[in-house]
Design a protein around this motif. Structure first.
Motif, mmCIF file in Angstrom:
data_model
loop_
_atom_site.group_PDB
_atom_site.id
_atom_site.type_symbol
_atom_site.label_atom_id
_atom_site.label_comp_id
_atom_site.label_asym_id
_atom_site.label_seq_id
_atom_site.Cartn_x
_atom_site.Cartn_y
_atom_site.Cartn_z
ATOM 1 N N ASP A 38 -9.969 -20.964 31.755
ATOM 2 C CA ASP A 38 -11.421 -20.838 31.853
ATOM 3 C C ASP A 38 -11.956 -20.642 33.274
ATOM 4 O O ASP A 38 -12.893 -19.854 33.469
ATOM 5 N N ARG A 58 1.114 -20.006 31.704
ATOM 6 C CA ARG A 58 -0.303 -20.008 31.360
ATOM 7 C C ARG A 58 -0.854 -18.612 31.097
ATOM 8 O O ARG A 58 -1.962 -18.484 30.555
ATOM 9 N N GLU A 95 -3.211 -20.761 26.006
ATOM 10 C CA GLU A 95 -4.575 -21.247 26.181
ATOM 11 C C GLU A 95 -5.205 -20.559 27.383
ATOM 12 O O GLU A 95 -4.596 -20.448 28.445
ATOM 13 N N ARG A 96 -6.424 -20.086 27.223
ATOM 14 C CA ARG A 96 -7.066 -19.306 28.279
ATOM 15 C C ARG A 96 -7.348 -20.170 29.508
ATOM 16 O O ARG A 96 -7.558 -21.379 29.410
#
Length: 206
Positions: A103, A94, A100-101
């Motif tokens: 959040d 991750r 993909e960030r």
């Protein structure tokens, strides 16, 4: 003259959901202090008064947004077996450049230094990801070990994904997973990785 069409019935649940989804985006991108109620309302397609009606205040909306952001699992799974390796592998994947960030971590980073937001962020972390990890670990010091694990996770994410420290950003995911897993095993209470057959004192094959 034809009659005017009937007014569309308001869907309170949908309105609340639209506001909350917009708030998560705004708070994640701008942090608590810089995210404006008007901007959130505009993104949600409602008036600022509607935010007060559904959430009471910006602070109340932020608390709900933090719960929404930290509620779903991102790094910490739900299986104790092999937890150190699972955490390490997920974290490596991750935080790979271009992934993909994450959040929830961005929301934490951009809001935790604000006095009004700090306690809400802390409660969100402890209630969700902290409690989830501590529940897996068990034991009298589970909270301490869980939060130490989260410190390693958050630090790795910050330096690799946000700052882009050279060695971490360029690290091979498999090798990074091995190193992180070794660091996390004292936290999870798992034994060290099994050395290869015929290993010497230093863990290398003889």
């Amino acid at each position: 003259m034809s009659a005017a069409p009937p007014a569309r019935k308001r869907d309170g649940a949908a309105t609340r959901e639209a506001i909350l989804a917009a708030a998560v985006v705004e708070f994640t991108e701008h942090g608590y202090a810089r995210a404006g109620v008007r901007q959130i309302a505009e993104r949600a397609g409602v008036t600022a008064m509607m935010i007060n009606r559904y959430f009471g205040s910006k602070e109340g909306l932020f608390a709900q947004a933090v719960d929404r952001a930290f509620g779903p699992p991102t790094i910490v799974g739900d299986e104790l077996a092999g937890l150190a390796h699972s955490l390490a592998r997920t974290l490596a994947e991750r935080t790979t450049p271009g992934a993909e960030r994450l959040d929830p971590f961005l929301l934490l980073l951009r809001s935790a230094s604000d006095p009004e937001a700090a306690s809400i962020v802390r409660d969100g972390v402890e209630t969700h990801v902290g409690a989830r990890l501590a529940g897996l670990l068990g034991g009298s010091d589970a909270d301490v070990r869980a939060q130490l694990g989260l410190a390693l996770v958050a630090g790795t994410w910050l330096l690799r994904s946000v700052v882009g420290i050279t060695a971490l950003a360029a690290a091979d995911n498999e090798r990074l997973t091995e190193i992180l897993a070794d660091m996390l095993r004292p936290v999870t209470g798992e034994p060290d990785a099994t050395p290869p057959p015929n290993a010497g004192p230093d863990g290398t094959e003889g």
